[in-house]
Design a protein around this motif. Structure first.
Motif, PDB file in Angstrom:
ATOM      1  N   ARG A 199      33.137  26.917  -2.733  1.00 10.74           N
ATOM      2  CA  ARG A 199      32.700  25.690  -3.391  1.00 10.74           C
ATOM      3  C   ARG A 199      32.840  25.814  -4.908  1.00 10.74           C
ATOM      4  N   ALA A 200      32.483  26.990  -5.437  1.00  8.18           N
ATOM      5  CA  ALA A 200      32.665  27.235  -6.869  1.00  8.18           C
ATOM      6  C   ALA A 200      34.145  27.192  -7.222  1.00  8.18           C
ATOM      7  N   ALA A 201      34.959  27.768  -6.338  1.00 10.79           N
ATOM      8  CA  ALA A 201      36.405  27.799  -6.586  1.00 10.79           C
ATOM      9  C   ALA A 201      36.977  26.393  -6.662  1.00 10.79           C
ATOM     10  N   ALA A 202      36.358  25.455  -5.951  1.00  9.64           N
ATOM     11  CA  ALA A 202      36.818  24.071  -6.008  1.00  9.64           C
ATOM     12  C   ALA A 202      36.641  23.498  -7.418  1.00  9.64           C
ATOM     13  N   VAL A 203      35.741  24.089  -8.204  1.00  3.33           N
ATOM     14  CA  VAL A 203      35.510  23.616  -9.569  1.00  3.33           C
ATOM     15  C   VAL A 203      36.228  24.466 -10.611  1.00  3.33           C
ATOM     16  N   VAL A 204      36.149  25.782 -10.490  1.00  2.00           N
ATOM     17  CA  VAL A 204      36.714  26.644 -11.536  1.00  2.00           C
ATOM     18  C   VAL A 204      38.070  27.222 -11.161  1.00  2.00           C
ATOM     19  N   GLY A 205      38.575  26.871  -9.982  1.00  2.00           N
ATOM     20  CA  GLY A 205      39.896  27.368  -9.607  1.00  2.00           C
ATOM     21  C   GLY A 205      39.846  28.480  -8.581  1.00  2.00           C
ATOM     22  N   THR A 206      40.859  28.543  -7.733  1.00  2.00           N
ATOM     23  CA  THR A 206      40.853  29.485  -6.612  1.00  2.00           C
ATOM     24  C   THR A 206      41.469  30.833  -6.974  1.00  2.00           C
TER      25      THR A 206
END
Lengths: 180, 180
Positions: free
Chosen positions: A101-108
């Motif tokens: 979910r964090a990766a959806a905001v700060v990048g994968t």
DNA sequence: AGGCTTTGTGCAACTAGTTGCATAAACGGG
DNA sequence: CCCGTTTATGCAACTAGTTGCACAAAGCCT
């Protein structure tokens, strides 16, 4: 609030010392309720104080001396009570889903390798469970105890199967995503 | 060690006050990382002290006054770092499986009704997830964000599906067991 | 105006789990 | 017989999460 009950269960299955319990936790009960030896010793102390278990009489109970515990009737009663008690399932708590979910905001970037690592770990665990199933649950063994143990093992197998499938899909999705 | 990162993620998605965060946790992030308002306020305080977030300037920031937080560059950096970091999956910890194992020793009396209750709860959660899927993930929406969010939702759906199936089987097995 | 509920923030104490380290006996090899 | 390793027990400090409660402002009803 479950460690004491995990210990009572293990001790009813077979009276043991702290270290023996620790080893057995690593192999069986620990698959769904893990504990370190420090936790176990602390809890054994508490259970003894509350007269739920007692140390089997030994010659010289000194420090560094093996102490084998057995469950007392009060301990069995408490375990029976706890087992039948109504308990709410506790909500899922999974750091990997949170990270995605964090990766959806700060990048994968960078998460893929860890997903792959998790996939390997879950595949390994699945293989271990399947090995146990092959070894310990032949068609012949069919006592109520066996059936319950098998049921529990099946939960482990199905959960690991879920994770391997989901992680495989996740890796596939990540690949199809435009690089960030 | 994940609550601060859950909060950073939520705040990046949308700057919010403590209470707003609490509500949003109840509906989305909380599905896999739940937190009470007390935890959230405490953590907001910490994050502000570490300059990972800041309160948006308000007229009179007094007690009982809404305080909206936003993420600072340092906070985003920390979240990016944490997301890409390698982390071990933590071992399963499930009280219901433990209780079943205990039941194998002290008897299954009384556990069935709670299994049934859990089954209902998991069915309800599954229905809720499927409703979200229907509502929020129409074929058209297909940004990288949507795909990741859908992937996470699918994990929830598959997990709840597993539990409903396993519990159904468990209840069936219990029925077939000789009464103790 | 006076009290009642809702919104919003927060502290304090407690419980459970983790990490790091200490200690002692027993055993086996040189 | 000394010395390192294994077996076995345990304390202390720390971290994370939970529970219970308190308090202030604002709106709402009468």
């Amino acid at each position: 609030m479950s460690l004491p009950h995990a210990i009572l269960t293990a001790l009813l299955e077979k009276p043991s010392s702290g270290l023996e319990l620790t080893r057995r936790f690593d192999r069986s009960i620990g698959y769904f309720w893990s504990a370190t030896h420090q936790q176990i010793y602390r809890e054994l102390g508490r259970l003894e104080r509350e007269a739920h278990i007692r140390a089997l009489p030994a010659e010289q109970p000194a420090r560094g001396q093996k102490k084998v515990y057995e469950v007392l009737p009060a301990g069995r009663a408490e375990l029976t009570r706890w087992t039948a008690e109504s308990q709410d399932p506790k909500p899922l708590r999974d750091a990997l889903l949170l990270r995605l979910r964090a990766a959806a905001v700060v990048g994968t970037a960078g998460i893929e390798s860890d997903l792959r690592r998790h996939l390997t770990l879950h595949q390994r665990q699945l293989a271990e469970y399947e090995e146990i199933q092959r070894r310990d649950f032949q068609p012949g063994k069919d006592t109520p105890q066996d059936r319950l143990h098998h049921l529990i093992l099946r939960a482990g197998i199905d959960l690991e199967t879920f994770w391997t499938q989901w992680l495989t899909r996740a890796l596939q999705e990540l690949e199809e995503l435009p690089a960030q």
